[in-house]
Design an enzyme around this catalytic site. Structure first.
Site, mmCIF file in Angstrom:
data_model
loop_
_atom_site.group_PDB
_atom_site.id
_atom_site.type_symbol
_atom_site.label_atom_id
_atom_site.label_comp_id
_atom_site.label_asym_id
_atom_site.label_seq_id
_atom_site.Cartn_x
_atom_site.Cartn_y
_atom_site.Cartn_z
ATOM 1 N N GLU A 189 22.088 10.898 49.544
ATOM 2 C CA GLU A 189 21.010 11.873 49.680
ATOM 3 C C GLU A 189 19.790 11.306 50.386
ATOM 4 O O GLU A 189 19.009 12.057 50.966
ATOM 5 C CB GLU A 189 20.609 12.430 48.318
ATOM 6 C CG GLU A 189 19.881 11.464 47.404
ATOM 7 C CD GLU A 189 19.538 12.070 46.060
ATOM 8 O OE1 GLU A 189 18.403 12.552 45.900
ATOM 9 O OE2 GLU A 189 20.407 12.067 45.179
ATOM 10 N N HIS A 196 24.708 16.423 47.861
ATOM 11 C CA HIS A 196 23.499 16.467 47.044
ATOM 12 C C HIS A 196 22.847 17.836 47.208
ATOM 13 O O HIS A 196 22.793 18.387 48.306
ATOM 14 C CB HIS A 196 22.519 15.387 47.510
ATOM 15 C CG HIS A 196 21.146 15.529 46.950
ATOM 16 N ND1 HIS A 196 20.059 15.906 47.716
ATOM 17 C CD2 HIS A 196 20.668 15.353 45.698
ATOM 18 C CE1 HIS A 196 18.983 15.940 46.958
ATOM 19 N NE2 HIS A 196 19.313 15.612 45.739
ATOM 20 N N GLU A 246 25.481 6.949 40.917
ATOM 21 C CA GLU A 246 24.878 7.437 42.159
ATOM 22 C C GLU A 246 23.618 6.646 42.482
ATOM 23 O O GLU A 246 22.825 6.344 41.584
ATOM 24 C CB GLU A 246 24.543 8.918 41.979
ATOM 25 C CG GLU A 246 23.957 9.610 43.187
ATOM 26 C CD GLU A 246 23.819 11.098 42.955
ATOM 27 O OE1 GLU A 246 22.939 11.702 43.580
ATOM 28 O OE2 GLU A 246 24.583 11.656 42.134
ATOM 29 N N LYS A 279 20.441 11.503 34.637
ATOM 30 C CA LYS A 279 19.590 10.512 35.273
ATOM 31 C C LYS A 279 19.484 9.282 34.367
ATOM 32 O O LYS A 279 19.365 9.406 33.140
ATOM 33 C CB LYS A 279 18.199 11.086 35.528
ATOM 34 C CG LYS A 279 18.199 12.298 36.454
ATOM 35 C CD LYS A 279 18.625 11.927 37.862
ATOM 36 C CE LYS A 279 18.506 13.125 38.798
ATOM 37 N NZ LYS A 279 18.756 12.755 40.207
ATOM 38 N N ASP A 292 23.087 8.817 37.582
ATOM 39 C CA ASP A 292 22.328 8.700 38.829
ATOM 40 C C ASP A 292 21.092 7.838 38.581
ATOM 41 O O ASP A 292 20.221 8.204 37.798
ATOM 42 C CB ASP A 292 21.924 10.100 39.293
ATOM 43 C CG ASP A 292 21.174 10.114 40.614
ATOM 44 O OD1 ASP A 292 20.921 9.030 41.180
ATOM 45 O OD2 ASP A 292 20.841 11.217 41.089
ATOM 46 N N ASP A 302 23.178 15.380 52.541
ATOM 47 C CA ASP A 302 22.004 16.177 52.192
ATOM 48 C C ASP A 302 21.670 17.035 53.405
ATOM 49 O O ASP A 302 21.586 16.527 54.529
ATOM 50 C CB ASP A 302 20.832 15.273 51.826
ATOM 51 C CG ASP A 302 19.611 16.061 51.381
ATOM 52 O OD1 ASP A 302 19.372 16.137 50.171
ATOM 53 O OD2 ASP A 302 18.902 16.607 52.250
#
Length: 441
Positions: free
Chosen positions: A301, A351, A275, A221, A249, A324
């Site tokens: 997602e 995801h 992402e 992240k 992400d 998702d």
């Protein structure tokens, strides 16, 4: 006589994951992984039931649960949808009611609620057929699969005839690919090392453990602080070496210019993809990020429906489509997205994580391999090692690969004890947490 849906239960289920910062990222610093959970019971012999849910991260789970409850009249008392025709009819009824559709249309809370019920219906149908959902879907004819899709708004990019051609082209190899899937599973990557709230030492330890467990890709992240992200990316790359993919992400944190600047700084460490670099609704923004820096772009997602996916693909805005299982209106709409991705030749990397998303989305990716794209090239399913113990048929990872589910259904059923313990706000887990907070206040 066909069995009838005789019961419709809705539960607000929450897990206090914010206590350990599991799931933390630049936009969601304190998530409590949650599920608005629905059970469809029937009068079929043996009490066959369907289980489904919509994933949230805590507050607002009660709103989704209320939206699911609003769909009760469309489900309870109707014949159980056990065939392609029945599942197509249910999807149509839940997404085309004009007054409920007005709340979207076809996006947001009401659409996600419809997805929870539709997914529960797929769990019911596959359970009744004695097959896991991926196999149940892959056993349908191309014509049946096309009948499940709502092509409204899609035909400028994908027509029913084009979808039929894609499915017919993949049909001859279905049995062979299904056998390979049962033997070898499907490639996974893990986000477990990369939560933003984790220390550097924990990141390094979990990244090393992921490589030792057979994962060929991890994800970090990013997006809160550039200097921190550069340091963490450098640490991750040094830990896993050049042969392991490291995706990043941003969880929608940036404007376009900020995304370009940030990714320019991270690019020397060879990120596999960026992402959600910006708003999930910003098609042109994603296209600008993709063309303005060297890292490939992934998103999906939080994409609301098949129409936005269509535009992302038409605009050349994504290198990887991330479906998702619980964001759009269930299996039917995800089938539309898989067909769109196949038409445009873009790999699907679902995801997962959360609570139960790994369990659900593995079926969709495996079906895609068997009956749509016919490929695992450049494709991976996300895996996060949280909360699987609460499911009766949990996702299983061996050697960095998802094993193909063999139990009938959608792998969506939670243990009754887990439902009872984590029911919000009166379950014992939440009662104990309130007591602790009162003592410490």
């Amino acid at each position: 006589m066909s069995p009838t849906v005789t019961g419709f239960e809705v539960h607000d289920i929450r897990f206090p994951t914010s206590e350990q910062l599991d799931g933390s990222d630049a936009m969601n610093p304190d998530p409590d992984y949650s599920a608005a959970y629905v059970v469809l019971s029937t009068d079929a012999p043996g009490g066959v039931a369907g289980h489904g849910f919509c994933f949230t991260i805590g507050r607002g789970n009660d709103v989704i649960a209320a939206a699911i409850e609003a769909l009760r009249p469309y489900v309870e008392g109707r014949p159980a949808p056990l065939t392609a025709a029945g599942l197509a009819a249910l999807h149509h009824d839940l997404t085309h009611d004009s007054q409920l559709r007005w709340l979207g249309p076809e996006k947001g809370v009401m659409h996600m609620a419809a997805g929870a019920v539709i997914n529960a219906a797929w769990d019911l149908a596959a359970t009744a057929a004695g097959k896991p959902v991926w196999e149940f879907l892959a056993g349908m004819t191309p014509e049946e699969l096309v009948s499940l899709v709502d092509f409204r708004y899609l035909t400028d990019a994908l027509t029913p005839d084009e979808a039929l051609a894609i499915l017919r082209a993949a049909e001859p190899g279905r049995a062979e690919r299904a056998a390979l899937l049962r033997a070898d599973g499907y490639p996974a990557y893990t986000t477990s090392p990369g939560w933003l709230g984790y220390s550097d030492a924990k990141l390094v330890r979990l990244a090393r453990e992921a490589v030792d467990a057979g994962f060929g890709q991890i994800k970090l992240k990013v997006g809160a602080d550039l200097d921190d992200d550069v340091r963490r990316m450098k640490l991750a790359r040094a830990t896993v070496g050049p042969g392991i993919r490291v995706a990043v992400d941003a969880n929608q944190r940036w404007d376009v210019a900020e995304a370009l600047r940030w990714m320019g700084a991270l690019a020397p460490y060879d990120p596999h993809w960026i992402e959600e670099p910006t708003s999930p609704d910003d098609i042109l923004g994603h296209a600008a990020v993709r063309s303005g820096q060297p890292v490939k772009v992934a998103t999906g997602e939080h994409v609301a429906n098949r129409v936005v996916f269509k535009q992302l693909l038409q605009a050349g805005a994504v290198d990887f489509v991330q479906i998702d299982a619980a964001r759009v209106a269930g299996v039917n709409e995800n089938l539309a997205i898989l067909l769109l991705a196949a038409k445009f030749g873009v790999p699907v990397c679902p995801h997962a994580g959360g609570v139960g998303l790994c369990e659900l989305v593995q079926h969709l990716a495996m079906f895609d391999y068997v009956a749509v794209s016919g490929s695992q090239d450049d494709r991976v399913i996300e895996y996060v090692d949280h909360l699987h113990e609460h499911f009766t048929d949990p996702a299983v990872i061996e050697g960095g690969r998802y094993l193909a589910p063999r139990a009938p259904g959608f792998s969506a059923r939670m243990h009754p004890a887990s439902l009872a313990a984590h029911r919000y706000p009166d379950g014992p887990v939440w009662q104990a947490r309130r007591t602790t907070e009162e003592v410490n206040s």
